[in-house]
Design a protein around this motif. Structure first.
Motif, PDB file in Angstrom:
ATOM      1  N   UNK A   6       0.747  -1.091   0.391  1.00  0.00           N
ATOM      2  CA  UNK A   6       0.126   0.202   0.158  1.00  0.00           C
ATOM      3  C   UNK A   6       0.724   0.864  -0.313  1.00  0.00           C
ATOM      4  N   UNK A   7       0.392   2.283  -0.793  1.00  0.00           N
ATOM      5  CA  UNK A   7       0.921   3.365  -0.741  1.00  0.00           C
ATOM      6  C   UNK A   7       0.305   5.121  -0.619  1.00  0.00           C
ATOM      7  N   UNK A   8       0.675   5.745   0.109  1.00  0.00           N
ATOM      8  CA  UNK A   8      -0.838   7.473  -1.201  1.00  0.00           C
ATOM      9  C   UNK A   8      -0.571   7.758  -1.944  1.00  0.00           C
ATOM     10  N   UNK A   9      -0.938   7.940  -2.786  1.00  0.00           N
ATOM     11  CA  UNK A   9      -0.576   8.649  -3.654  1.00  0.00           C
ATOM     12  C   UNK A   9      -1.553  10.153  -3.703  1.00  0.00           C
ATOM     13  N   UNK A  10      -1.369  10.623  -4.490  1.00  0.00           N
ATOM     14  CA  UNK A  10      -2.130  12.202  -4.509  1.00  0.00           C
ATOM     15  C   UNK A  10      -2.805  12.736  -3.626  1.00  0.00           C
ATOM     16  N   UNK A  12      -4.554   9.610  -1.461  1.00  0.00           N
ATOM     17  CA  UNK A  12      -5.166   9.237  -1.570  1.00  0.00           C
ATOM     18  C   UNK A  12      -4.195   7.933  -1.144  1.00  0.00           C
ATOM     19  N   UNK A  13      -4.558   6.513  -0.584  1.00  0.00           N
ATOM     20  CA  UNK A  13      -4.508   5.070  -0.154  1.00  0.00           C
ATOM     21  C   UNK A  13      -4.470   4.498  -1.620  1.00  0.00           C
ATOM     22  N   UNK A  14      -3.680   3.478  -1.532  1.00  0.00           N
ATOM     23  CA  UNK A  14      -3.882   2.882  -3.027  1.00  0.00           C
ATOM     24  C   UNK A  14      -3.013   1.157  -2.967  1.00  0.00           C
ATOM     25  N   UNK A  15      -3.287   0.605  -3.559  1.00  0.00           N
ATOM     26  CA  UNK A  15      -1.885  -1.018  -3.579  1.00  0.00           C
ATOM     27  C   UNK A  15      -1.668  -1.605  -4.945  1.00  0.00           C
ATOM     28  N   UNK A  30      14.770   5.255  -7.486  1.00  0.00           N
ATOM     29  CA  UNK A  30      14.869   5.927  -7.534  1.00  0.00           C
ATOM     30  C   UNK A  30      15.886   6.819  -5.919  1.00  0.00           C
ATOM     31  N   UNK A  31      15.527   6.059  -5.829  1.00  0.00           N
ATOM     32  CA  UNK A  31      17.443   6.714  -4.496  1.00  0.00           C
ATOM     33  C   UNK A  31      18.262   7.369  -5.976  1.00  0.00           C
ATOM     34  N   UNK A  32      18.558   6.769  -7.053  1.00  0.00           N
ATOM     35  CA  UNK A  32      19.684   7.545  -8.088  1.00  0.00           C
ATOM     36  C   UNK A  32      19.236   8.136  -8.737  1.00  0.00           C
ATOM     37  N   UNK A  33      18.254   9.026  -8.492  1.00  0.00           N
ATOM     38  CA  UNK A  33      17.931  10.235  -9.259  1.00  0.00           C
ATOM     39  C   UNK A  33      16.889  10.859  -7.779  1.00  0.00           C
ATOM     40  N   UNK A  34      17.576  10.620  -7.043  1.00  0.00           N
ATOM     41  CA  UNK A  34      17.467  11.382  -6.140  1.00  0.00           C
ATOM     42  C   UNK A  34      15.763  11.329  -5.455  1.00  0.00           C
ATOM     43  N   UNK A  35      15.129  10.606  -5.714  1.00  0.00           N
ATOM     44  CA  UNK A  35      13.205  10.615  -5.051  1.00  0.00           C
ATOM     45  C   UNK A  35      12.600   9.412  -4.272  1.00  0.00           C
ATOM     46  N   UNK A  36      11.989  10.023  -3.303  1.00  0.00           N
ATOM     47  CA  UNK A  36      11.753   8.935  -2.233  1.00  0.00           C
ATOM     48  C   UNK A  36      10.681   7.612  -3.474  1.00  0.00           C
ATOM     49  N   UNK A  37      10.675   7.089  -3.038  1.00  0.00           N
ATOM     50  CA  UNK A  37      10.137   5.156  -3.637  1.00  0.00           C
ATOM     51  C   UNK A  37       8.672   6.193  -3.703  1.00  0.00           C
ATOM     52  N   UNK A  38       7.705   6.450  -2.930  1.00  0.00           N
ATOM     53  CA  UNK A  38       6.356   7.585  -3.416  1.00  0.00           C
ATOM     54  C   UNK A  38       6.698   8.253  -4.533  1.00  0.00           C
ATOM     55  N   UNK A  44       5.694   7.502 -12.099  1.00  0.00           N
ATOM     56  CA  UNK A  44       4.669   6.146 -13.122  1.00  0.00           C
ATOM     57  C   UNK A  44       3.550   6.174 -13.380  1.00  0.00           C
ATOM     58  N   UNK A  45       2.550   6.272 -12.116  1.00  0.00           N
ATOM     59  CA  UNK A  45       1.057   6.387 -11.562  1.00  0.00           C
ATOM     60  C   UNK A  45       1.042   6.968 -13.136  1.00  0.00           C
ATOM     61  N   UNK A  46       1.101   8.863 -13.244  1.00  0.00           N
ATOM     62  CA  UNK A  46       0.668   9.846 -13.345  1.00  0.00           C
ATOM     63  C   UNK A  46       0.957   9.660 -15.222  1.00  0.00           C
ATOM     64  N   UNK A  47       1.918   8.556 -15.426  1.00  0.00           N
ATOM     65  CA  UNK A  47       2.149   8.992 -16.695  1.00  0.00           C
ATOM     66  C   UNK A  47       1.871   7.884 -17.645  1.00  0.00           C
ATOM     67  N   UNK A  48       1.012   6.395 -16.826  1.00  0.00           N
ATOM     68  CA  UNK A  48       0.794   5.333 -17.092  1.00  0.00           C
ATOM     69  C   UNK A  48      -1.195   5.724 -17.911  1.00  0.00           C
TER      70      UNK A  48
END
Length: 75
Positions: A6-10, A12-15, A30-38, A44-48
């Motif tokens: 489970x993760x919170x995106x925008x 709201x919770x999603x899985x 995420x680490x290589x890009x200096x981003x959090x996992x979320x 990725x969610x926004x681009x799908x």
């Protein structure tokens, strides 16, 4: 092994469900890009495509990135 996470995106919770190997790659990306996992998952969610589910989009993202790295390193 596939695990549901489970993760919170925008706000709201999603899985999503992915194998541990995909999760490890996503965390490394995420680490290589200096981003959090979320933050990476949100990108990725926004681009799908709308007809795609998040789990598939995450796996395909890993596949594309690894293929891109392989192609770039072969040059």
């Amino acid at each position: 092994m596939i695990r549901k996470r489970s993760i919170t995106l925008h706000g709201h919770r999603t899985s999503f469900s992915v194998e541990d190997a995909f999760l490890d790659e996503l965390k490394a990306m995420a680490a290589e890009r200096g981003l959090s996992f979320a933050a990476l998952v949100a990108q990725i969610d926004e681009a799908r495509p709308l007809e795609s589910n998040l789990s598939s989009a995450l796996r395909l993202h890993v596949l594309r990135e690894l293929k891109r790295q392989t192609t770039t390193s072969d040059d």
